[in-house]
Write a protein that holds these residues in place. Structure first.
Motif, PDB file in Angstrom:
ATOM      1  N   SER A   1      64.095  27.536  49.702  1.00  0.00           N
ATOM      2  CA  SER A   1      63.054  26.580  49.350  1.00  0.00           C
ATOM      3  C   SER A   1      62.782  26.643  47.857  1.00  0.00           C
ATOM      4  CB  SER A   1      61.763  26.869  50.128  1.00  0.00           C
ATOM      5  OG  SER A   1      60.713  26.003  49.691  1.00  0.00           O
ATOM      6  N   GLU A   2      62.621  25.479  47.256  1.00  0.00           N
ATOM      7  CA  GLU A   2      62.240  25.390  45.855  1.00  0.00           C
ATOM      8  C   GLU A   2      60.720  25.364  45.703  1.00  0.00           C
ATOM      9  OE1 GLU A   2      64.263  25.566  43.384  1.00  0.00           O
ATOM     10  OE2 GLU A   2      66.160  25.416  44.469  1.00  0.00           O
ATOM     11  N   LEU A   3      60.007  25.261  46.808  1.00  0.00           N
ATOM     12  CA  LEU A   3      58.551  25.170  46.779  1.00  0.00           C
ATOM     13  C   LEU A   3      57.956  26.464  47.309  1.00  0.00           C
ATOM     14  CD1 LEU A   3      58.091  21.564  48.225  1.00  0.00           C
ATOM     15  CD2 LEU A   3      58.200  22.250  45.834  1.00  0.00           C
ATOM     16  N   ARG A   4      56.964  26.978  46.622  1.00  0.00           N
ATOM     17  CA  ARG A   4      56.273  28.176  47.090  1.00  0.00           C
ATOM     18  C   ARG A   4      55.507  27.846  48.368  1.00  0.00           C
ATOM     19  NH1 ARG A   4      50.920  27.809  46.453  1.00  0.00           N
ATOM     20  NH2 ARG A   4      50.188  26.047  45.202  1.00  0.00           N
ATOM     21  N   GLY A   5      55.136  28.882  49.102  1.00  0.00           N
ATOM     22  CA  GLY A   5      54.346  28.685  50.310  1.00  0.00           C
ATOM     23  C   GLY A   5      54.726  29.700  51.370  1.00  0.00           C
ATOM     24  N   ARG A   6      54.046  29.592  52.499  1.00  0.00           N
ATOM     25  CA  ARG A   6      54.351  30.431  53.661  1.00  0.00           C
ATOM     26  C   ARG A   6      54.889  29.516  54.755  1.00  0.00           C
ATOM     27  NH1 ARG A   6      49.038  32.477  52.589  1.00  0.00           N
ATOM     28  NH2 ARG A   6      49.090  34.434  51.432  1.00  0.00           N
TER      29      ARG A   6
ATOM     30  N   ILE B   1      50.066  44.260  43.517  1.00  0.00           N
ATOM     31  CA  ILE B   1      50.702  43.062  42.974  1.00  0.00           C
ATOM     32  C   ILE B   1      51.270  42.209  44.107  1.00  0.00           C
ATOM     33  CG2 ILE B   1      52.543  42.233  41.472  1.00  0.00           C
ATOM     34  CD1 ILE B   1      50.088  43.440  40.081  1.00  0.00           C
ATOM     35  N   GLY B   2      51.785  42.859  45.150  1.00  0.00           N
ATOM     36  CA  GLY B   2      52.277  42.099  46.297  1.00  0.00           C
ATOM     37  C   GLY B   2      51.177  41.288  46.961  1.00  0.00           C
ATOM     38  N   LEU B   3      49.981  41.852  47.072  1.00  0.00           N
ATOM     39  CA  LEU B   3      48.853  41.112  47.640  1.00  0.00           C
ATOM     40  C   LEU B   3      48.501  39.900  46.789  1.00  0.00           C
ATOM     41  CD1 LEU B   3      46.504  44.074  48.686  1.00  0.00           C
ATOM     42  CD2 LEU B   3      47.841  42.601  50.197  1.00  0.00           C
ATOM     43  N   VAL B   4      48.503  40.092  45.466  1.00  0.00           N
ATOM     44  CA  VAL B   4      48.187  38.987  44.566  1.00  0.00           C
ATOM     45  C   VAL B   4      49.228  37.880  44.693  1.00  0.00           C
ATOM     46  CG1 VAL B   4      47.925  38.311  42.152  1.00  0.00           C
ATOM     47  CG2 VAL B   4      46.920  40.452  42.962  1.00  0.00           C
ATOM     48  N   MET B   5      50.503  38.249  44.722  1.00  0.00           N
ATOM     49  CA  MET B   5      51.560  37.243  44.799  1.00  0.00           C
ATOM     50  C   MET B   5      51.533  36.518  46.138  1.00  0.00           C
ATOM     51  SD  MET B   5      52.882  37.374  41.833  1.00  0.00           S
ATOM     52  CE  MET B   5      54.369  36.396  42.014  1.00  0.00           C
ATOM     53  N   ASP B   6      51.156  37.204  47.202  1.00  0.00           N
ATOM     54  CA  ASP B   6      51.036  36.542  48.502  1.00  0.00           C
ATOM     55  C   ASP B   6      49.924  35.492  48.481  1.00  0.00           C
ATOM     56  OD1 ASP B   6      53.096  37.972  49.543  1.00  0.00           O
ATOM     57  OD2 ASP B   6      51.859  39.395  50.649  1.00  0.00           O
TER      58      ASP B   6
ATOM     59  N   LEU C   1      48.859  33.890  45.797  1.00  0.00           N
ATOM     60  CA  LEU C   1      49.331  32.786  44.965  1.00  0.00           C
ATOM     61  C   LEU C   1      50.366  31.931  45.701  1.00  0.00           C
ATOM     62  CD1 LEU C   1      49.676  34.543  41.499  1.00  0.00           C
ATOM     63  CD2 LEU C   1      47.996  32.820  42.171  1.00  0.00           C
ATOM     64  N   ALA C   2      51.150  32.553  46.572  1.00  0.00           N
ATOM     65  CA  ALA C   2      52.143  31.790  47.333  1.00  0.00           C
ATOM     66  C   ALA C   2      51.480  30.760  48.238  1.00  0.00           C
ATOM     67  CB  ALA C   2      53.023  32.723  48.151  1.00  0.00           C
ATOM     68  N   GLY C   3      50.303  31.086  48.771  1.00  0.00           N
ATOM     69  CA  GLY C   3      49.610  30.164  49.670  1.00  0.00           C
ATOM     70  C   GLY C   3      48.435  29.445  49.040  1.00  0.00           C
ATOM     71  N   ALA C   4      48.288  29.521  47.721  1.00  0.00           N
ATOM     72  CA  ALA C   4      47.140  28.896  47.056  1.00  0.00           C
ATOM     73  C   ALA C   4      47.201  27.373  47.178  1.00  0.00           C
ATOM     74  CB  ALA C   4      47.096  29.303  45.589  1.00  0.00           C
ATOM     75  N   GLU C   5      46.054  26.774  47.457  1.00  0.00           N
ATOM     76  CA  GLU C   5      45.930  25.327  47.575  1.00  0.00           C
ATOM     77  C   GLU C   5      44.657  24.884  46.859  1.00  0.00           C
ATOM     78  OE1 GLU C   5      48.085  23.316  48.742  1.00  0.00           O
ATOM     79  OE2 GLU C   5      49.457  24.730  49.720  1.00  0.00           O
ATOM     80  N   PRO C   6      44.640  23.655  46.353  1.00  0.00           N
ATOM     81  CA  PRO C   6      43.394  23.144  45.746  1.00  0.00           C
ATOM     82  C   PRO C   6      42.264  23.140  46.764  1.00  0.00           C
ATOM     83  CG  PRO C   6      45.265  21.746  45.175  1.00  0.00           C
ATOM     84  CD  PRO C   6      45.748  22.699  46.220  1.00  0.00           C
ATOM     85  N   GLU C   7      41.051  23.500  46.301  1.00  0.00           N
ATOM     86  CA  GLU C   7      39.895  23.631  47.180  1.00  0.00           C
ATOM     87  C   GLU C   7      38.749  22.791  46.647  1.00  0.00           C
ATOM     88  OE1 GLU C   7      40.352  28.239  48.597  1.00  0.00           O
ATOM     89  OE2 GLU C   7      39.690  27.866  46.557  1.00  0.00           O
ATOM     90  N   ASP C   8      37.753  22.630  47.511  1.00  0.00           N
ATOM     91  CA  ASP C   8      36.545  21.936  47.085  1.00  0.00           C
ATOM     92  C   ASP C   8      35.827  22.770  46.031  1.00  0.00           C
ATOM     93  OD1 ASP C   8      37.099  19.920  48.878  1.00  0.00           O
ATOM     94  OD2 ASP C   8      35.918  20.835  50.482  1.00  0.00           O
ATOM     95  N   GLU C   9      35.078  22.081  45.186  1.00  0.00           N
ATOM     96  CA  GLU C   9      34.400  22.763  44.087  1.00  0.00           C
ATOM     97  C   GLU C   9      33.295  23.663  44.618  1.00  0.00           C
ATOM     98  OE1 GLU C   9      32.448  21.634  39.726  1.00  0.00           O
ATOM     99  OE2 GLU C   9      33.386  20.108  40.990  1.00  0.00           O
ATOM    100  N   ARG C  10      33.194  24.855  44.035  1.00  0.00           N
ATOM    101  CA  ARG C  10      32.159  25.820  44.383  1.00  0.00           C
ATOM    102  C   ARG C  10      31.211  25.986  43.200  1.00  0.00           C
ATOM    103  NH1 ARG C  10      33.976  28.980  48.727  1.00  0.00           N
ATOM    104  NH2 ARG C  10      35.425  27.676  49.933  1.00  0.00           N
ATOM    105  N   PRO C  11      29.990  26.469  43.454  1.00  0.00           N
ATOM    106  CA  PRO C  11      29.071  26.723  42.339  1.00  0.00           C
ATOM    107  C   PRO C  11      29.666  27.736  41.369  1.00  0.00           C
ATOM    108  CG  PRO C  11      27.899  26.777  44.430  1.00  0.00           C
ATOM    109  CD  PRO C  11      29.363  26.712  44.763  1.00  0.00           C
TER     110      PRO C  11
END
Length: 439
Positions: A144-149, A318-323, A325-335
């Protein structure tokens, strides 16, 4: 690292015999119909030989269904993914193992594994009969060329008899997850600010021991000098403890990723949000290699690693951080107060942020996220608005004390990273000269 092999007996879909007879093929139904017709004709005409032919024609499909109905619950499978984490554009191998644990040989097996379309076409395999206790292994590749799970499975199995009279299906419930990590750009090894109190390059600081109560013991390790054994702690813990004469103090860095949905435009692999995620992953990898204790803070206030995982080894952190980031998606705005509180609780040190579009109010709120001490760098993902509006946003962040730079499309992050280090070095030199003149 290879994923562990797990056998799956599958979901027992045998059900009733009536449901199993639904697996008769067109040939099987034709044989049953021909057998019944021959039996009726034999009864009407009084021909016993024709009756035997009719019984044989009707019994063969029934026998095939009964054999498949029994043998499909005697097949187990296992899946192994190597590796289970790959970088975007990397390739992984999926190994499937099928084993016949029954006493009868299996018929023809048709395997199909469910994979998302971004990983390629669904793999299909045809296996010849498997002897009792025998096993077969097949392998296919995913990329896959796209990140994700991405989920792999469940595996679907179809069994057919040698005569083509029946075909029964079975689904195995076990599935695996393939993690595709974000693309990481190489960054130049430049000094980006810092000091010895956790905001710099990381130095070892000795512990000041005033008395026995100030000693911080640790578990005894093979090779430790027995003269360092701390007997009071040994008696208290019930295990051999030694004095810890020095404690490493690592430089700290918090990578702030703006995940607001309104901060990024478009969708797809080349969007501003994907560039921000890739930039955050690149900085995390780069600073971790330099010895920084790196953490990720998202726009939703999620801090990774959190308090429960801070004691893990650096590679695991670092593995936790990269995991994430692999599943990061845009979210609704928070305060913004949520992120500000988490950022302050994370302690001092270097702060590197990636953000998108900010209006005047959001820009003022983001400016307040700058820590009181330490270096703060923000990269604004460009190419989403007019150049004048992006330049104004960068200028506003600079006015608030950030080392703000625009990251235009097509420009390598390493180039802008080096520019940020040069600007930070210039600011540090000017501050030192001003201090000497004041003195």
């Amino acid at each position: 690292m290879a994923a562990p092999v797990a056998a799956d007996a599958g979901v027992d879909e045998r059900g009733t015999l009536r449901a199993a007879f639904g697996g008769l093929t067109t040939r099987g139904r034709s044989f049953v119909a021909a057998g019944l017709a021959a039996a009726l004709c034999a009864y009407a005409l009084g021909q016993p030989d024709l009756l035997r032919v009719g019984v044989l024609l009707a019994a063969l499909p029934v026998l095939c269904v009964l054999v498949l109905h029994r043998t499909r619950s005697r097949v187990v499978t296992a899946r192994r993914l190597t590796p289970d984490r790959v970088a975007a554009g990397g390739e992984a191998r999926v190994h499937l193992r099928v084993e016949n644990v029954g006493r009868l040989p299996s018929g023809l097996l048709l395997l199909q594994d469910r994979v998302p379309y971004v990983l390629g076409p669904r793999p299909r395999f045809v296996l010849d009969r498997i002897e009792p206790g025998g096993r077969r292994e097949v392998t296919y590749r995913v990329r896959s060329e796209l990140r994700g799970r991405y989920p792999l499975g469940p595996l679907e199995l179809r069994l057919t008899d040698p005569f083509g009279m029946a075909e029964l299906s079975r689904s195995f419930g076990a599935s695996d997850t393939m993690t595709v990590l974000p693309h990481v750009e190489p960054l130049p090894y430049v000094r980006l600010g810092g000091n010895a109190d956790g905001a710099g390059d990381g130095v070892r600081r000795g512990l000041v021991a005033v008395g026995e109560d100030d000693v911080i013991p640790r578990d005894y390790r093979h090779g430790d000098d027995l003269r360092r054994v701390h007997w009071r702690s040994t008696a208290h813990h019930g295990a051999l403890m030694v004095r810890r004469e020095e404690q490493p103090r690592r430089a700290q860095c918090t990578v702030l990723l703006d995940t607001r949905r309104t901060a990024y435009l478009g969708a797809g692999p080349d969007t501003a949000f994907e560039r921000a995620v890739s930039g955050a992953a690149s900085v995390v990898r780069h600073l971790a290699a330099q010895g920084y204790e790196t953490r990720l803070l998202t726009g939703a206030g999620q801090l990774v690693p959190g308090p429960a995982t801070e004691a893990r080894e650096p590679a695991e952190r670092i593995g936790l951080v990269m995991d994430v980031l692999a599943g990061a998606e845009p979210e609704d705005e928070r305060p913004p107060e949520t992120v500000e509180a988490v950022l302050r609780s994370a302690g001092g040190g270097l702060v590197v942020a990636f953000t998108g579009v900010l209006d005047d109010g959001q820009c003022a709120a983001f400016a307040r996220l700058r820590p009181g001490r330490g270096t703060a760098v923000v990269f604004v993902i460009g190419g989403q608005r007019a150049p004048e509006a992006e330049a104004a946003q960068v200028a506003a962040l600079r006015g608030a004390g950030w080392t703000a730079l625009l990251l235009p499309p097509g420009v390598p992050l390493g180039q802008v990273w080096q520019q940020a280090a040069a600007e930070q070095a210039g600011q540090t030199g000017q501050t030192g000269q001003a201090g000497r003149r004041h003195g």
